[in-house]
Design an enzyme around this catalytic site. Structure first.
Site, PDB file in Angstrom:
ATOM      1  N   ARG A   1       0.854  -1.206   0.000  1.00 31.81           N
ATOM      2  CA  ARG A   1       0.000   0.000   0.000  1.00 31.81           C
ATOM      3  C   ARG A   1       0.884   1.247   0.000  1.00 31.81           C
ATOM      4  NH1 ARG A   1      -1.522   1.710   4.602  1.00 31.81           N
ATOM      5  NH2 ARG A   1      -2.224  -0.293   5.431  1.00 31.81           N
TER       6      ARG A   1
ATOM      7  N   LYS B   1      -8.992   6.326 -19.502  1.00 25.69           N
ATOM      8  CA  LYS B   1      -9.336   6.834 -20.826  1.00 25.69           C
ATOM      9  C   LYS B   1      -8.127   6.738 -21.764  1.00 25.69           C
ATOM     10  CE  LYS B   1     -13.008   7.645 -18.452  1.00 25.69           C
ATOM     11  NZ  LYS B   1     -13.331   8.917 -17.838  1.00 25.69           N
TER      12      LYS B   1
END
Ligand SMILES: *Cc1c(COP(=O)(O)O)cnc(C)c1O
Length: 391
Positions: A49, A198
Site C-alpha cells: 500500500r 481513458k
C-alpha cells in the site's frame, strides 16, 4: 543528456528495463510485503500500500511525462480526484468549473459537503469571474479543460495566476488531453489529475487514476493521503497501464485526425444544431486552446434537435460502442444526459448545455471513411424520422 521527444520518452523510461534480468518490460511484483534485512535496516519497500516497484515504475513514468517530480497511481480517476481533495480541511472552499465531470460534481456536492468543504461552480472560461469568486477560505481552483461534454476551454495559465495571487492551489483534470497534448504543470498548475481509464490506458480494459505534482510539499502530503486512505492501483492494472501508455502518441494522434474530419462533416450537416470541438477556429476558446495545447484531441460533442432524434441516431449507428467512457481504440458514443452526467440534476444539466439531443463521440482507431459512412447513414435515418419525431 538532452530530453528526447515525447513519443520516444513514452517508450524509453529508466524503469522499463529490469536491472536484474534485462527484461524490457517492468516485472509484475505481486508481493504485498517485502523482506527486511534486520530490525533496523529496511529496504526501499515494506508494504505494497505504501509502495510497490511495479506501481513505482508507473508513477515515475507519468511524473516524467507531465514534467513533474512525483506521480501517484490510484484505483480510479475518482480515487485520484477524491484523494487530492483530501489535501483540504473543514472550512475550506473550492472553486470549480461548472461543467466538470459528473463524478467530480458528485464528490464535491455530496461527499465534500459532509466534511464542511464548500464549493462554488463558476464559468471558468471567464477569468474575471474566476478572480471575483475567490473567497478568503478558497484553497483550490479546480479546472477541467477541455470540459466535458461541451469542450469549453479554460486558460490554465490565467487561472494559475489568479490562484497564486490568492494563495490557492490549481488542480487540473488533464484526462481529455493527456501530457501528449497539454502539460498543465508547465502552465503553472500545482497538481495534474487523470482518469487513466481513458486515453492513457486506451483499450477499455483498465480503471485507473493518476496524479502528478512538482511541488515537494504537495507531493509529501499526497503520498501521506495515498498511504493513509489507501485507494492504490493494483499491480496488474499498473502493468496494463504501462503497456497502454507506450502507444499513446500514435493512438491519440490518429484518433485526433479522424475526429477533425468527423467534426467538419457534422458541422456541415443540416440536421446537426451544434458541434462542440476545440479544433474549430470559430470555437470561443480556440486562441487559448492553441496557445496551451498541441491539438484538439479526439472527443467531440454534437446536438441533434431532440431526444427522439438522438435515439434514432444511436439505434442506427453501427460501428461505435454505445457506452460511457472515452479515449479507447474503439470509438465510443455516449449520451451524457443519462450516462456521464446522470449524477447531475436536470436543472444543473440544462445550465451546462447538456440537453436531451446532445451526444458525445470519442473517436477511436477505425478507418475514418468507415466511421464517416456510418455516421452519414445514421443521420439519414434521423432525417427520415425527424419530422414526425420532433413535433
Ligand atoms: C472518466 C473521467 C473521470 C473519472 O475517472 P474514473 O477512472 O472513471 O474514476 C474524471 N474526469 C474525467 C474528465 C473523466 O473523463
Amino acid at each position: 543528456m538532452t530530453k528526447h521527444h515525447f513519443d520516444t520518452r513514452l517508450l524509453h523510461q529508466e524503469d522499463f528495463r529490469d536491472k536484474q534480468t534485462g527484461a524490457v518490460n517492468v516485472p509484475l511484483h505481486y508481493s504485498s510485503t517485502f523482506h527486511q534485512e534486520s530490525i533496523d535496516e529496511f529496504g526501499p519497500y515494506d508494504y505494497s500500500r505504501s509502495g510497490n516497484p511495479t506501481r513505482h515504475a508507473l508513477e515515475n513514468t507519468i511524473a516524467e511525462l507531465e514534467n513533474g517530480e512525483q506521480g501517484f497511481a490510484f484505483a480510479s480517476g475518482m480515487a485520484a480526484i477524491s484523494s487530492a481533495f483530501m489535501l483540504l480541511s473543514a472550512g475550506d472552499h473550492v472553486l470549480v468549473s461548472k461543467d466538470v465531470y459528473g463524478g467530480t460534481f458528485r464528490v464535491i456536492t455530496e461527499v465534500l459537503t459532509q466534511f464542511d468543504i464548500e464549493h462554488t461552480f463558476i464559468d471558468m472560461t471567464d477569468l474575471d469571474e474566476t478572480a471575483r469568486s475567490v473567497k478568503p477560505n478558497t484553497k483550490v481552483i479546480y479546472v477541467e479543460t477541455p470540459s466535458n461534454p461541451c469542450l469549453n476551454i479554460t486558460d490554465i495559465e490565467g487561472v494559475a495566476k489568479v490562484a497564486k495571487a490568492n494563495g490557492c492551489l490549481t488542480f487540473v483534470d488533464n484526462t481529455f488531453m493527456t501530457p501528449l497534448l497539454q502539460k498543465p504543470l508547465d502552465l503553472g498548475a500545482d497538481l495534474v489529475l487523470h482518469s487513466a481509464t481513458k486515453f492513457l490506458s486506451g483499450h477499455s480494459d483498465v480503471v485507473a487514476g493518476l496524479a502528478v505534482t512538482k511541488n515537494k510539499e504537495i507531493g509529501k502530503r499526497l503520498k501521506f493521503v495515498q498511504n493513509s486512505f489507501g485507494s492504490i492501483l493494483g499491480v496488474q492494472d499498473c502493468w496494463l497501464l504501462l503497456r497502454g501508455m507506450k502507444t499513446l502518441s500514435v493512438r491519440l494522434n490518429q484518433s485526433s485526425q479522424t475526429a477533425r474530419d468527423i467534426a467538419q462533416y457534422l458541422h456541415h450537416h443540416p440536421i446537426i444544431e451544434e458541434v462542440y470541438y476545440p479544433g474549430f477556429s470559430f470555437h470561443a476558446g480556440y486562441p487559448i486552446h492553441q496557445r496551451q495545447s498541441a491539438g484538439a484531441g479526439a472527443v467531440l460533442s454534437f446536438r441533434l434537435p431532440s431526444k427522439d432524434c438522438a435515439r434514432v441516431f444511436v439505434d442506427q449507428l453501427k460501428i461505435p460502442v454505445f457506452a460511457v467512457s472515452l479515449g479507447a481504440v474503439e470509438s465510443i458514443l455516449s449520451y451524457p444526459a443519462t450516462m456521464s452526467h446522470s449524477a447531475m440534476p436536470p436543472a444543473e444539466r440544462a445550465k451546462r448545455g447538456i440537453t436531451d439531443g446532445l451526444l458525445r463521440l470519442s473517436v477511436g482507431l477505425e478507418n475514418a471513411d468507415d466511421l464517416l459512412e456510418d455516421i452519414k447513414q445514421a443521420l439519414a435515418a434521423v432525417e427520415q424520422h425527424a419530422p414526425a419525431a420532433q413535433v
